[in-house]
Scaffold this active site. Structure first.
Site, mmCIF file in Angstrom:
data_model
loop_
_atom_site.group_PDB
_atom_site.id
_atom_site.type_symbol
_atom_site.label_atom_id
_atom_site.label_comp_id
_atom_site.label_asym_id
_atom_site.label_seq_id
_atom_site.Cartn_x
_atom_site.Cartn_y
_atom_site.Cartn_z
ATOM 1 C CE LYS A 1 -3.821 2.509 2.350
ATOM 2 N NZ LYS A 1 -4.371 2.378 3.721
ATOM 3 N NE ARG B 1 -5.928 9.558 3.496
ATOM 4 C CZ ARG B 1 -4.780 9.892 3.243
ATOM 5 N NH1 ARG B 1 -3.438 11.760 2.743
ATOM 6 N NH2 ARG B 1 -3.619 8.960 2.754
ATOM 7 C CE LYS C 1 -4.085 8.085 6.208
ATOM 8 N NZ LYS C 1 -4.697 7.009 6.350
ATOM 9 C CE LYS D 1 -5.381 1.386 -0.367
ATOM 10 N NZ LYS D 1 -6.557 1.370 0.944
ATOM 11 C CB SER E 1 -11.492 7.056 -3.507
ATOM 12 O OG SER E 1 -10.023 8.129 -2.746
ATOM 13 C CE1 TYR F 1 -15.217 2.849 -2.470
ATOM 14 C CE2 TYR F 1 -13.111 3.737 -4.271
ATOM 15 C CZ TYR F 1 -13.828 3.600 -2.878
ATOM 16 O OH TYR F 1 -13.135 3.517 -1.533
HETATM 17 C C1 PBG Z 1 -7.019 3.991 5.762
HETATM 18 C C2 PBG Z 1 -7.605 3.513 3.984
HETATM 19 C C3 PBG Z 1 -7.707 4.068 3.120
HETATM 20 C C4 PBG Z 1 -8.532 3.729 1.826
HETATM 21 C C5 PBG Z 1 -8.533 2.628 2.534
HETATM 22 N N1 PBG Z 1 -8.314 2.087 3.671
HETATM 23 C C6 PBG Z 1 -6.716 5.280 2.877
HETATM 24 C C7 PBG Z 1 -5.248 6.155 3.456
HETATM 25 O O1 PBG Z 1 -4.495 4.933 3.149
HETATM 26 O O2 PBG Z 1 -5.677 7.425 3.969
HETATM 27 C C8 PBG Z 1 -8.610 3.694 0.559
HETATM 28 C C9 PBG Z 1 -9.473 3.483 -0.615
HETATM 29 C C10 PBG Z 1 -9.411 5.013 -1.378
HETATM 30 O O3 PBG Z 1 -8.934 5.464 -1.510
HETATM 31 O O4 PBG Z 1 -10.640 4.587 -1.716
HETATM 32 N N2 PBG Z 1 -7.062 2.512 6.240
#
Ligand code: PBG
Length: 334
Positions: free
Chosen positions: A203, A213, A226, A257, A283, A322
């Site tokens: 990730k 978010r 992060k 991801k 997203s 989605y």
């Molecule tokens: C956080 C989490 C995130 C997503 C899924 N779980 C965002 C992040 O790491 O800030 C993102 C999913 C998306 O953007 O569709 N635990």
């Protein structure tokens, strides 16, 4: 590939196999089916509530009763799994993140309701502290540092509460070290030997999570970024080491991801390990496509299907998207 075995023109005419729909079908290398789809959904409090997420056209936050309806529709379309993300009331966000393992938190209530009403859809849940954390991070923050080991202890409590609620697949998205081993051990110890761990193994610290978010109400809370726990977008070998580590600690499935900017990682992971491999079309990827679709700049159906097929071509076994219900409907029509 045996390029030396290639005939030269006109013996070789690649257009021959493209002549008709029948010959194109016969020679197609990859297919997308409804069974490849996992549908991420957002859960909120209340009853009979559906609130649009402005940066994700077509995506709603749904109250538990409406999530059950959505799960029914998804199951009827043949979608094998739904993945829950809670929009937690800001008043429940604390520094100790205790809401994360509350047996009656939104995610656990939604899981129980879906398992009772739609037993044949797999429920996936998210393990990370960000929806419950006053500062928006996936782990505990001590003196400005996101601490690893104490976070893992909390993630274990969170995951056990999700397994108790009936989750079939647990998705740790937190990127702490050692969490897969700790979660697997705790699941075995607590009688959940069949609960699946789908590790968010590779990730990345990505800009493509912005709309998510907003959807879970974490944007305002997040201080800093992060990048001390999520991966550097410049790295690729490291993804392989993370996947190897997570598989060795007991992950059943692994995820890359975001998706589209990291198709090279999907291919490398699949080639190297042959494990069940998933991509998350996040997203920002969804928002980007929808923005252009809404402007009439791209053909919605076409780019939706093409973007999903790309993951199959890159070696993925499935995709969190989605678009899942829309893609399922499109697949049923074709
Ligand atoms: C956080 C989490 C995130 C997503 C899924 N779980 C965002 C992040 O790491 O800030 C993102 C999913 C998306 O953007 O569709 N635990």
């Amino acid at each position: 590939m045996h390029t030396s075995a290639l005939a030269s023109f006109p013996n070789a005419r690649f257009r021959r196999i493209r002549t008709s729909p029948a010959t194109r079908a016969l020679t197609r290398e990859n297919t997308l089916t409804v069974e490849d789809l996992i549908w991420p959904v957002f859960v909120c409090d209340g009853e009979n509530v559906e609130t649009p997420v402005p940066s994700m056209p077509g995506v709603l936050r749904r109250s538990v009763d409406r999530i059950v309806e959505a799960a029914k529709e998804a199951a009827d379309l043949g979608i094998p799994a739904i993945c829950l993300f809670p929009y937690t009331d800001p008043s429940l966000k604390t520094e100790d993140c205790a809401e994360a393992w509350n047996p009656n938190n939104l995610s656990n209530r939604a899981t129980r309701a879906i398992k009772a009403a739609v037993p044949n859809i797999a429920v996936m849940t998210d393990v990370a502290l960000d929806p419950y954390n006053i500062n928006g991070h996936d782990g505990f923050v001590e003196g400005g540092v996101i601490v690893n080991d104490r976070t893992v202890e909390a993630l274990v409590k969170q995951a056990i509460s999700q397994a108790e609620a009936g989750a079939d697949i647990i998705g740790p998205s937190d990127m702490m070290d050692g969490r897969i081993g700790a979660l697997r051990h705790a699941l075995e110890q607590n009688g959940f030997s069949n609960v699946i761990l789908l590790s968010y193994a590779a990730k990345y610290a990505s800009g493509f999570y912005g709309p998510f978010r907003d959807a879970v109400g974490a944007s305002g809370a997040l201080k800093g970024d992060k990048s001390t726990y999520q991966m550097d977008p410049a790295n690729s070998d490291e993804a392989l080491r993370l996947v190897a580590r997570d598989l060795s600690e007991g992950a059943d499935m692994v995820m890359i991801k975001p998706g589209m900017p990291y198709l090279d990682i999907c291919r490398r992971v699949k080639d190297q390990f042959g494990a069940p491999t998933y991509a998350y079309q996040v997203s920002g990827e969804y928002a980007m496509l929808q923005a252009a679709i809404q402007n009439g700049w791209l053909d919605g159906d076409k780019v939706m299907m093409e973007s999903l097929l790309a993951f199959k071509r890159a070696g993925c076994d499935g995709i969190l998207t989605y678009f899942a219900p829309e893609a399922a409907k499109k697949l049923a029509r074709s």
